[in-house]
Design a protein around this motif. Sequence first.
Motif, PDB file in Angstrom:
ATOM      1  N   TYR A 140      11.133  -3.744   0.036  1.00  0.00           N
ATOM      2  CA  TYR A 140      10.942  -4.971  -0.732  1.00  0.00           C
ATOM      3  C   TYR A 140      10.715  -4.677  -2.216  1.00  0.00           C
ATOM      4  CZ  TYR A 140      10.329  -7.216   3.800  1.00  0.00           C
ATOM      5  OH  TYR A 140      10.529  -7.664   5.065  1.00  0.00           O
ATOM      6  N   ARG A 141      10.310  -3.473  -2.528  1.00  0.00           N
ATOM      7  CA  ARG A 141      10.004  -3.122  -3.919  1.00  0.00           C
ATOM      8  C   ARG A 141      10.614  -1.772  -4.246  1.00  0.00           C
ATOM      9  NH1 ARG A 141       5.269  -1.592  -4.077  1.00  0.00           N
ATOM     10  NH2 ARG A 141       4.799  -1.680  -1.857  1.00  0.00           N
ATOM     11  N   ARG A 142      11.144  -1.653  -5.480  1.00  0.00           N
ATOM     12  CA  ARG A 142      11.715  -0.371  -5.914  1.00  0.00           C
ATOM     13  C   ARG A 142      10.633   0.698  -6.027  1.00  0.00           C
ATOM     14  NH1 ARG A 142      14.653  -4.314  -8.461  1.00  0.00           N
ATOM     15  NH2 ARG A 142      16.908  -4.137  -8.350  1.00  0.00           N
ATOM     16  N   ALA A 143       9.390   0.265  -6.217  1.00  0.00           N
ATOM     17  CA  ALA A 143       8.280   1.214  -6.330  1.00  0.00           C
ATOM     18  C   ALA A 143       8.092   2.013  -5.051  1.00  0.00           C
ATOM     19  CB  ALA A 143       6.990   0.479  -6.684  1.00  0.00           C
ATOM     20  N   GLN A 144       8.658   1.527  -3.942  1.00  0.00           N
ATOM     21  CA  GLN A 144       8.541   2.263  -2.695  1.00  0.00           C
ATOM     22  C   GLN A 144       9.252   3.612  -2.762  1.00  0.00           C
ATOM     23  OE1 GLN A 144       9.501  -1.483  -0.193  1.00  0.00           O
ATOM     24  NE2 GLN A 144       8.436  -0.137   1.210  1.00  0.00           N
ATOM     25  N   THR A 158       6.718   5.977  -4.055  1.00  0.00           N
ATOM     26  CA  THR A 158       5.774   6.325  -2.993  1.00  0.00           C
ATOM     27  C   THR A 158       6.390   7.318  -2.017  1.00  0.00           C
ATOM     28  OG1 THR A 158       4.829   4.104  -3.175  1.00  0.00           O
ATOM     29  CG2 THR A 158       4.281   5.363  -1.202  1.00  0.00           C
ATOM     30  N   THR A 159       7.639   7.085  -1.665  1.00  0.00           N
ATOM     31  CA  THR A 159       8.329   7.990  -0.738  1.00  0.00           C
ATOM     32  C   THR A 159       8.508   9.371  -1.358  1.00  0.00           C
ATOM     33  OG1 THR A 159       9.505   6.131   0.239  1.00  0.00           O
ATOM     34  CG2 THR A 159      10.414   8.315   0.631  1.00  0.00           C
ATOM     35  N   ALA A 160       8.866   9.423  -2.643  1.00  0.00           N
ATOM     36  CA  ALA A 160       9.019  10.720  -3.323  1.00  0.00           C
ATOM     37  C   ALA A 160       7.697  11.481  -3.331  1.00  0.00           C
ATOM     38  CB  ALA A 160       9.515  10.500  -4.754  1.00  0.00           C
ATOM     39  N   LEU A 161       6.597  10.766  -3.539  1.00  0.00           N
ATOM     40  CA  LEU A 161       5.281  11.401  -3.509  1.00  0.00           C
ATOM     41  C   LEU A 161       4.964  11.913  -2.103  1.00  0.00           C
ATOM     42  CD1 LEU A 161       2.675  12.081  -5.031  1.00  0.00           C
ATOM     43  CD2 LEU A 161       1.812   9.806  -4.408  1.00  0.00           C
ATOM     44  N   THR A 162       5.307  11.120  -1.088  1.00  0.00           N
ATOM     45  CA  THR A 162       5.104  11.553   0.301  1.00  0.00           C
ATOM     46  C   THR A 162       5.898  12.813   0.599  1.00  0.00           C
ATOM     47  OG1 THR A 162       4.775   9.247   0.984  1.00  0.00           O
ATOM     48  CG2 THR A 162       5.307  10.846   2.713  1.00  0.00           C
ATOM     49  N   THR A 201      14.502  13.020  -5.510  1.00  0.00           N
ATOM     50  CA  THR A 201      14.583  11.966  -4.502  1.00  0.00           C
ATOM     51  C   THR A 201      14.623  10.581  -5.154  1.00  0.00           C
ATOM     52  OG1 THR A 201      13.358  13.368  -2.944  1.00  0.00           O
ATOM     53  CG2 THR A 201      13.463  11.035  -2.421  1.00  0.00           C
ATOM     54  N   LEU A 202      14.115  10.480  -6.381  1.00  0.00           N
ATOM     55  CA  LEU A 202      14.140   9.202  -7.104  1.00  0.00           C
ATOM     56  C   LEU A 202      15.566   8.766  -7.433  1.00  0.00           C
ATOM     57  CD1 LEU A 202      11.143   9.819  -9.536  1.00  0.00           C
ATOM     58  CD2 LEU A 202      11.154   8.428  -7.456  1.00  0.00           C
ATOM     59  N   LEU A 203      16.534   9.674  -7.291  1.00  0.00           N
ATOM     60  CA  LEU A 203      17.937   9.316  -7.525  1.00  0.00           C
ATOM     61  C   LEU A 203      18.525   8.532  -6.353  1.00  0.00           C
ATOM     62  CD1 LEU A 203      19.284  12.664  -9.068  1.00  0.00           C
ATOM     63  CD2 LEU A 203      18.698  10.558 -10.273  1.00  0.00           C
ATOM     64  N   THR A 204      17.714   8.265  -5.338  1.00  0.00           N
ATOM     65  CA  THR A 204      18.192   7.510  -4.179  1.00  0.00           C
ATOM     66  C   THR A 204      18.731   6.142  -4.597  1.00  0.00           C
ATOM     67  OG1 THR A 204      16.555   8.600  -2.763  1.00  0.00           O
ATOM     68  CG2 THR A 204      17.560   6.590  -1.924  1.00  0.00           C
ATOM     69  N   TYR A 205      18.050   5.488  -5.519  1.00  0.00           N
ATOM     70  CA  TYR A 205      18.459   4.129  -5.899  1.00  0.00           C
ATOM     71  C   TYR A 205      19.872   4.082  -6.477  1.00  0.00           C
ATOM     72  CZ  TYR A 205      18.382  -0.544  -7.845  1.00  0.00           C
ATOM     73  OH  TYR A 205      18.685  -1.835  -8.153  1.00  0.00           O
ATOM     74  N   PRO A 206      20.226   4.922  -7.491  1.00  0.00           N
ATOM     75  CA  PRO A 206      21.620   4.891  -7.972  1.00  0.00           C
ATOM     76  C   PRO A 206      22.619   5.333  -6.908  1.00  0.00           C
ATOM     77  CG  PRO A 206      20.367   6.650  -9.046  1.00  0.00           C
ATOM     78  CD  PRO A 206      19.387   5.786  -8.332  1.00  0.00           C
TER      79      PRO A 206
END
Length: 694
Positions: free
Chosen positions: A395-399, A402-406, A444-449
């Motif tokens: 629901y949020r891009r901020a997830q 959080t996932t990258a931190l996990t 992992t933050l590159l997941t969105y693009p």
Amino acid sequence: MFNRITYSTLRLANQIIKKYYIYFRFLIFAITGILIIYFYPNQTNFKYEYRKNKPWLHSDLIAPFDFSINKAESNLKLERNIVKQKTTPYYSYDSAVTMNKKMELIAGLNECKLNKTPIEVSDIQMLQYISIMDSVFETGIIQSPINDNSHFKSSQIQLVRNSQVELVQRDHFFTIVSADKYIQNQLEQKRVTNVEKVKSFLESFLIHNIIFDESTTNKELKLSLDNISTTYGLIQKGERIVSKGELVSTEKYQIIHSLETLYKEDKNIRLGGFWISLGKTLLVLIIMFILYFYVYLFDKKVFNRLKRLALLSTVVVTMVVPAFILYSSFPDYFLAFPFCIFAISNKVFFSSRVSILSYILSIILIGSIVSGGFEFVFTQVIVGVAAILSLKSLYRRAQFLTTALTVWVLYIAIHLIRTMILDNGFDFLNTNQMWLYTISALLTLLTYPYLFVLEKTFRLVTDFTLLELSNTNLPLLRQLATKAPGTFLHSVLVSNIAEEVTHKINGNILLVRAGALYHDIGKLSDPSFFIENQHGINPHDEIPAGESAAIIINHVTEGVKLARKHKLPDEVIGFIRTHHGTQRTSYFLNKEMIDNPEKEINKELFTYSGPRPRSKEEAVMMLADIFEAATRSMKTHTRENISEFVENMVDQLILNHQFNDANITFNDLKIIKETFKTQLINIYHKRIEYPKLK
């Protein structure tokens, strides 16, 4: 014209795909396999895992060929430092600089002789001063070791003078400081008056004329370093290196490490032949077969749609192939590869079961080429599965953050635990590996693009797209709110009701919300013909029932056209096409039968063309649409009336086979009915009548 040609072309392509569906499915399988096999490194790997001062857990290791034992890197570093310390640096006597300074000195003394400033000089004194400086220049002023730009601080130097090389003690030469003292002593011995002024004058002509020759010195050093042997012994073919259960001592470790290095660096050893090529081909085909067969058994929705099958294969290929290339070209940076991007991407588009299996099989395939494959597979599987499970919904891009931190925390935790188990502490903690894991987690933050590219390529929707489409300020929804406000309000209420029901049966809430908001956009073509937009005047009173039914039914067709014009995704368009299923416009059919009792009625003209709902989300939306509209027209909204109406309507739709194509169970229907009852009762509950103000 262009749109008509494009539509015809797409229609023809769809017909061809449907006709030869099984062949296209096989083509996807074949292309995926060929790409992976082509980039699969055609080489053998060192298949043993070992650690210093730990038992050898494998069978006896026998030397497969003759090889030399490499020196440990620490020993080589020590030898290189010794060579650097023993290397004698080269210096050259700069005669040009010396001559220039002599000429400047003579010119300066002549000027002093004439002007008597800054010192007074007689002819005899002039000769004395020149003699002193000649002695300094002839001996030479050497550059300080600090200025050598090297580690060469030996007591001797190689002096190049007049094309001759001579080994000279470093302290034979003057420094600027020692030359200054020498000048002062000479002046005092010659009983020169005003020594400080004369010394200061002569000092201004001092300069280094013994210059460090960096180029020649480095060549000499390189030659000496190249002559250092990187090996110290020989292991012959057939010789036992280490026995099973034997402790891997420092010496044994270096021998095994030397053998492993040969496997990594020597192409003649690494490159495989026919059997390796056959083996890797079979491995890839087996893994691909397991994945496709699993999808066939447990997720027919993916297996029966070429687009989704192609997407699944694309994610596998874009994960495995770059990993193969990185490991073959830059193995030291391999662990920085963001494997979890592909785990998360699979989760966004597929079920958890399919995404987890696809990711695990891909990791196993990559692990087959990695030295220490078990450790790699173990780590990546745990982290990847955790990343998948952490994203139950988006629901949020901020997830993503959080996932990258996990991912990062798990990488570091597993690495520390492994170090504690294998090394009994943190004395041998591999900080470089921890940095690589950190880079992997950041990437992992590159997941969105990456998801954006996949979404546009395969014309599929993610939760982010559905969130954007649910914004009621978008032009199409604003147009609906302006031109057909009653329909817009109805759509919003339907979305709210359907969302809660969908949540109860674990459906896609965002999808049903977006579908509900757009399901009636076809009413924009003739908004006044729909009761929720009428204000006392009903145009249906002036036209035949058959024509009215055609206008009502046509809002589905118009809605699909409008949705395609605004490039809404197929998943949302599906709600427009199915929200009436194959039901009839009963009101106008009854009116037609009453108005023309003797006429044979073609009931197909009063029936929606469908299709029927194909998912539980579409089924819920159909029910929400019916209940919201029907309960508004009810005269009384008691709990009993609403409950009876919901039960009867669901039963009627089941009898009319409206849910035959939806993936919905009787238990789902039970939950749906109870939730709808609660929702509708809450909406139409009795309110307090406020007293009138006096």
